[in-house]
Motif scaffolding. Structure first.
Motif, mmCIF file in Angstrom:
data_model
loop_
_atom_site.group_PDB
_atom_site.id
_atom_site.type_symbol
_atom_site.label_atom_id
_atom_site.label_comp_id
_atom_site.label_asym_id
_atom_site.label_seq_id
_atom_site.Cartn_x
_atom_site.Cartn_y
_atom_site.Cartn_z
ATOM 1 N N GLN A 361 0.852 -1.186 0.000
ATOM 2 C CA GLN A 361 0.000 0.000 0.000
ATOM 3 C C GLN A 361 0.887 1.236 0.000
ATOM 4 N N TYR A 362 0.523 2.229 -0.804
ATOM 5 C CA TYR A 362 1.366 3.413 -0.955
ATOM 6 C C TYR A 362 0.471 4.636 -0.969
ATOM 7 N N LEU A 363 0.903 5.647 -0.241
ATOM 8 C CA LEU A 363 0.124 6.885 -0.203
ATOM 9 C C LEU A 363 1.074 8.052 0.014
ATOM 10 N N VAL A 364 0.955 9.084 -0.860
ATOM 11 C CA VAL A 364 1.813 10.247 -0.664
ATOM 12 C C VAL A 364 1.138 11.496 -1.216
ATOM 13 N N ILE A 365 1.429 12.622 -0.609
ATOM 14 C CA ILE A 365 1.004 13.916 -1.160
ATOM 15 C C ILE A 365 2.205 14.416 -1.954
ATOM 16 N N ALA A 366 2.044 14.450 -3.275
ATOM 17 C CA ALA A 366 3.200 14.703 -4.133
ATOM 18 C C ALA A 366 3.079 16.018 -4.890
ATOM 19 N N VAL A 385 -1.183 16.783 -5.199
ATOM 20 C CA VAL A 385 -1.928 15.607 -5.653
ATOM 21 C C VAL A 385 -1.610 14.426 -4.736
ATOM 22 N N GLU A 386 -2.569 13.572 -4.626
ATOM 23 C CA GLU A 386 -2.399 12.395 -3.769
ATOM 24 C C GLU A 386 -2.177 11.186 -4.677
ATOM 25 N N VAL A 387 -1.088 10.501 -4.462
ATOM 26 C CA VAL A 387 -0.818 9.309 -5.264
ATOM 27 C C VAL A 387 -0.982 8.097 -4.360
ATOM 28 N N THR A 388 -1.763 7.170 -4.790
ATOM 29 C CA THR A 388 -2.006 6.007 -3.922
ATOM 30 C C THR A 388 -2.260 4.746 -4.745
ATOM 31 N N PHE A 389 -1.829 3.635 -4.181
ATOM 32 C CA PHE A 389 -2.192 2.356 -4.800
ATOM 33 C C PHE A 389 -2.229 1.259 -3.751
ATOM 34 N N LEU A 390 -3.000 0.249 -4.066
ATOM 35 C CA LEU A 390 -3.041 -0.946 -3.217
ATOM 36 C C LEU A 390 -2.820 -2.127 -4.149
ATOM 37 N N MET A 391 -1.663 -2.766 -4.014
ATOM 38 C CA MET A 391 -1.383 -3.902 -4.879
ATOM 39 C C MET A 391 -1.593 -5.192 -4.085
ATOM 40 N N GLU A 392 -2.484 -6.000 -4.578
ATOM 41 C CA GLU A 392 -2.825 -7.232 -3.874
ATOM 42 C C GLU A 392 -2.245 -8.412 -4.647
ATOM 43 N N ILE A 393 -1.429 -9.198 -3.996
ATOM 44 C CA ILE A 393 -0.852 -10.366 -4.659
ATOM 45 C C ILE A 393 -1.471 -11.613 -4.036
ATOM 46 N N PRO A 394 -2.274 -12.327 -4.802
ATOM 47 C CA PRO A 394 -2.941 -13.502 -4.206
ATOM 48 C C PRO A 394 -1.925 -14.552 -3.743
ATOM 49 N N LYS A 395 -2.394 -15.383 -2.883
ATOM 50 C CA LYS A 395 -1.555 -16.444 -2.322
ATOM 51 C C LYS A 395 -1.016 -17.340 -3.444
ATOM 52 N N GLY A 396 0.284 -17.563 -3.451
ATOM 53 C CA GLY A 396 0.894 -18.469 -4.425
ATOM 54 C C GLY A 396 1.127 -17.849 -5.797
ATOM 55 N N VAL A 477 -4.344 8.766 -8.905
ATOM 56 C CA VAL A 477 -3.864 10.109 -8.586
ATOM 57 C C VAL A 477 -5.104 10.945 -8.305
ATOM 58 N N ILE A 478 -5.106 11.546 -7.144
ATOM 59 C CA ILE A 478 -6.290 12.326 -6.741
ATOM 60 C C ILE A 478 -5.906 13.810 -6.762
ATOM 61 N N THR A 479 -6.594 14.527 -7.582
ATOM 62 C CA THR A 479 -6.340 15.969 -7.634
ATOM 63 C C THR A 479 -7.554 16.676 -7.047
ATOM 64 N N HIS A 480 -7.383 17.960 -6.805
ATOM 65 C CA HIS A 480 -8.549 18.722 -6.318
ATOM 66 C C HIS A 480 -8.470 20.133 -6.853
ATOM 67 N N ASP A 481 -9.649 20.735 -6.982
ATOM 68 C CA ASP A 481 -9.664 22.119 -7.464
ATOM 69 C C ASP A 481 -9.545 23.061 -6.273
ATOM 70 N N THR A 487 -10.848 14.893 -7.694
ATOM 71 C CA THR A 487 -11.015 14.138 -8.934
ATOM 72 C C THR A 487 -10.010 12.996 -8.894
ATOM 73 N N THR A 488 -10.507 11.768 -9.048
ATOM 74 C CA THR A 488 -9.624 10.607 -9.014
ATOM 75 C C THR A 488 -9.418 10.103 -10.439
ATOM 76 N N MET A 489 -8.174 9.864 -10.806
ATOM 77 C CA MET A 489 -7.886 9.329 -12.140
ATOM 78 C C MET A 489 -6.740 8.339 -12.058
ATOM 79 N N SER A 490 -6.566 7.586 -13.093
ATOM 80 C CA SER A 490 -5.455 6.627 -13.106
ATOM 81 C C SER A 490 -4.163 7.381 -13.352
#
Lengths: 500, 294
Positions: A361-366, A385-396, A477-481, A487-490
């Protein structure tokens, strides 16, 4: 020697005396106990019958545990006073019989109160499953017995009543202090180490109270919290050890110890120094004693006060000063060594367990113009802007994510290095938050996720690394006015948008 | 019979009793005397099984008093300061003795009257003397074979002391018990004891039948025509020597007739013999060892 003679060896006549002598007090406290246990029904804290019964059960358990602290003091105080020791040790009741009879009396009172009260409520309300109740009663029987044995031992380590009470309190709080010292030490010296890991480290297994109540909750709430047989076994082992030690501190105890200072190794000498060591660990600082000198002086004053309580006289001799100076020097040295070796090498160990389900999990105000840079709040702008991701790696499936995992491991090592760089690079909550968690398959373990590492760092993932991650995870990436509408975008869309 | 052999007891590095040997026959009242800190209370606690001996043995009728707790039912130990829980009454203390000893209700009622004690008395409010009476009441109500009184006989009113002495005499006659009394009041001990032991430097330095011992030690007053040096009395076991001019006061251990014969041979102008009391016996015994500072 048969088991009755050898193990139980209670003196019926002496027990008869104890019961008859304390008859009025036993009845009086039972009425209070019963009334307290019925309070959930009076106030109606909960709605269902089972919840009400569980409330009573918990109150009864807490009060019995309190009795397990008070009764050993009341029952064994006689051996700590010269006059009463003369009377009771001259009785035609052997030391072993006195020990067993008093222990049984304590247990009978604490468990008897619990059993009678809860059975009465159960029969009257029929609000709970009887089989489950029996399990709880059996568990509590063990818990009360162990706490009585341990508190009796702690009380009898001392040589007078006051010190005995101090010992009971000191040993009761010791596991919590050890846990806090361990938590402070690990989170201060090992980058990424979290409270959850400290909690799951097993250090609380030094606390019978913790294990007892944890398992009680496990039995009462079945699905939400695990019942650990290991805890029950450990409780039984602690009880057996305490009983064995009581052979020395009661059966073979020298009567002349009564009313003397408590200079047995495990009395004040151990307690004072273990608590001092814990507090010194709390004080450990990467800058040596520079920032905490005043606390070290305060701790020294407390150390002298503790020595006064121990020896009943103010004693500031070279030995105390030397011990304190050595302990202080050792703690500073330990701090220096732990930082210079990056937490004894523990911080750099890859926390990923490839057999588990893994989350990054990663979160930063960049900075909007360069996502690998922290946003500069001093710039006066409000375009972070807020950059965030959650990478899920299944078992095995970890082999399928090898490249991303390698990149994230490289990033983790950068975060670790910044932790040990004393130039302000590591700035706690203000930096990027990056966590690596391993989940085992069982439902129960999902709740406690024991192997969880979290890093704060101003060392950020580069845009290239983020792009690489985005192939397997949804990097947002979450931006705001100006009115803070988000506003959330990839990542891809954001980079495109920025380019345009 | 109480038999103590090669008894050792230390408190840390301080050796309190060393190689102590003592035998007390049934039916005997034994006075245990010694200076402060000699170890009298320690010895009584060891006999009562409160303290554990570091070496040697204490056997009451062949039973080890520390290791065999059943022997405690034959021992009534009245310590110097008795313990009574806060708020306890005579009746509540009785419960303990009833439950764990061979308690004699009849004897209890008898001694209750004898010592003028009421069952509903709250003990903590009572005087020291009354508390001692209560302790003696219970000690005598449990059919002991050995009663240990650690200074517990001191401070009793003369009338109560007299009653206690009589009751004790009856108990000895009826049940052939033994009594060990430690006390500083040697005059009181003299009235009640038939044997004694002097505890000094961790050992019993002198013990035996009180009357026999007293007969063996006498005070002699003699006046001579000429002054004599102390060496003139060589051959006599002199415990105390005092001279004023030609008048001599001597405390001599030995058969009275033999000592008189020796002194007569020195041709005294005046020769008189006086018996010593227990207190003097104790003082002269210690003085002869150089351990008594007048």
């Amino acid at each position: 020697m048969n088991w009755k003679a050898g193990v139980i060896m209670m003196n019926k006549k002496y027990m008869n005396y104890l019961i008859r002598n304390r008859k009025i007090a036993l009845i009086f406290f039972f009425v209070i106990y019963l009334a307290m246990s019925l309070t959930p029904y009076i106030h109606g804290f909960s709605r269902t019958g089972e919840e009400l019964f569980n409330g009573s059960l918990m109150i009864a358990t807490v009060m019995s545990v309190m009795l397990c602290f008070a009764l050993p003091v009341l029952q064994f105080a006689y051996i700590q006073r010269k006059k009463s020791a003369d009377l009771f040790l001259a009785l035609p009741v052997s030391r072993k019989e006195q020990l067993n009879t008093n222990l049984l009396f304590c247990f009978g009172t604490a468990f008897g109160y619990f059993l009678v009260t809860t059975l009465l409520i159960l029969v009257l309300t029929g609000a709970a499953d009887f089989g489950k109740y029996l399990c709880i009663a059996a568990h509590n029987a063990l818990l009360f017995a162990v706490i009585i044995l341990l508190n009796t031992l702690f009380f009898l380590i001392a040589n007078n009543v006051f010190d005995g009470i101090v010992m009971i309190a000191s040993y009761a709080f010791l596991p919590t202090f050890l846990y806090l010292a361990y938590l402070f030490f690990m989170t201060n010296t090992v980058a990424g180490y979290t409270e959850i890991r400290a909690y799951s480290s097993g250090i609380m297994m030094t606390s019978p109270l913790y294990m007892g109540f944890r398992n009680l909750n496990g039995l009462m709430q079945e699905t939400e919290m695990a019942f650990h047989w290991l805890y029950e076994i450990l409780l039984a082992v602690y009880g057996a050890l305490a009983y064995a030690c009581l052979q020395f501190h009661f059966v073979k105890r020298k009567a002349e110890r009564a009313e003397q200072i408590s200079n047995e190794f495990f009395a004040y000498p151990f307690i004072i120094h273990i608590y001092m060591a814990c507090v010194m660990i709390f004080l450990m600082e990467r800058n040596g004693i520079r920032d905490v000198l005043v606390f070290y002086i305060l701790l020294f004053v407390i150390y002298i006060i503790a020595t006064f309580v121990y020896k009943r006289k103010i004693q500031l001799d070279w030995k105390n000063v030397l011990i304190y100076a050595c302990a202080m020097g050792l703690s500073i040295l330990l701090a220096k060594v732990s930082w210079s070796t990056k937490g004894f090498g523990l911080a750099r160990l890859n926390p990923v367990r490839t057999n588990d389900k893994i989350y990054y999990q990663y979160l930063v105000i960049a900075d909007p113009n360069d996502l690998s840079k922290m946003y500069d709040y001093d710039s006066g702008g409000n375009d972070s802007v807020e950059v965030t991701f959650l990478m899920e790696i299944p078992k095995g499936k970890s082999s399928e994510y090898k490249e991303e995992m390698d990149a994230l491991e490289q990033y983790r090592l950068r975060a670790v290095d910044s932790f040990y760089t004393d130039d302000g690079q590591y700035n706690g909550d203000g930096g990027a938050s990056f966590s690596v968690s391993n989940y085992q398959s069982s439902e129960i373990e999902k709740i406690s996720f024991p192997y969880y590492n979290r890093y704060y760092s101003v060392a950020l993932l580069t845009e290239d690394e983020l792009t690489q991650i985005s192939r397997k995870a949804d990097v947002k990436v979450i931006t705001h006015d100006e009115e803070w509408n988000e506003t959330t975008m990839s990542l891809e869309d954001y980079l495109e948008m920025r380019k345009s | 019979m109480l038999k103590i052999e090669h008894l050792y007891k230390s408190f840390g590095k301080k050796e309190v009793l060393r190689d102590l040997n003592l035998e007390i026959a049934d039916g005997s009242i034994f006075g245990l005397v010694g200076v402060n800190g000699a170890g009298k209370s320690t010895l009584l606690r060891l006999i009562a099984g409160v303290y554990e001996n570091d070496g040697g043995s204490i056997l009451l009728n062949d039973r080890d008093t520390f290791r065999d707790a059943s022997s405690h039912s034959d021992i009534a130990f009245v310590s110097e300061e008795q313990y009574y829980p806060i708020g306890s009454t005579v009746a509540s203390v009785k419960l303990l003795y009833e439950c764990v000893y061979d308690f004699d209700e009849e004897a209890y009622s008898k001694y209750l009257k004898l010592f003028e004690i009421e069952e509903n008395m709250v003990i903590n409010n009572l005087s020291k003397g009354m508390k001692r009476r209560i302790a003696l009441l219970f000690a005598m109500s449990i059919h002991p074979k050995l009663i240990l009184l650690d200074e517990a006989y001191d401070g009793l009113e003369p009338l109560v002391r007299l009653r206690f002495r009589k009751a004790l005499a009856d108990l000895i006659e009826d049940e052939n018990i033994s009594v060990i009394i430690s006390s500083h009041n040697l005059k009181e001990l003299e009235d009640i004891c038939d044997s004694f032991g002097i505890l000094e430097d961790g050992q019993i330095v002198s013990y035996g039948d009180l009357l026999e011992k007293k007969e063996l030690i006498n005070k002699y007053q003699a006046a001579f025509r000429e002054e004599k040096e102390r060496s003139a009395f060589d051959g006599l076991d002199i415990l105390h020597y005092d001279r004023q001019g030609r008048v001599y006061q001597l405390v001599i251990r030995g058969n009275e007739d033999e000592v008189m014969e020796k002194l007569q041979a020195m041709d005294p102008v005046l020769l008189d013999v006086l018996p010593v009391n227990f207190e003097e016996l104790f003082i002269y015994e210690l003085e002869s060892r150089g351990n008594y500072d007048e």
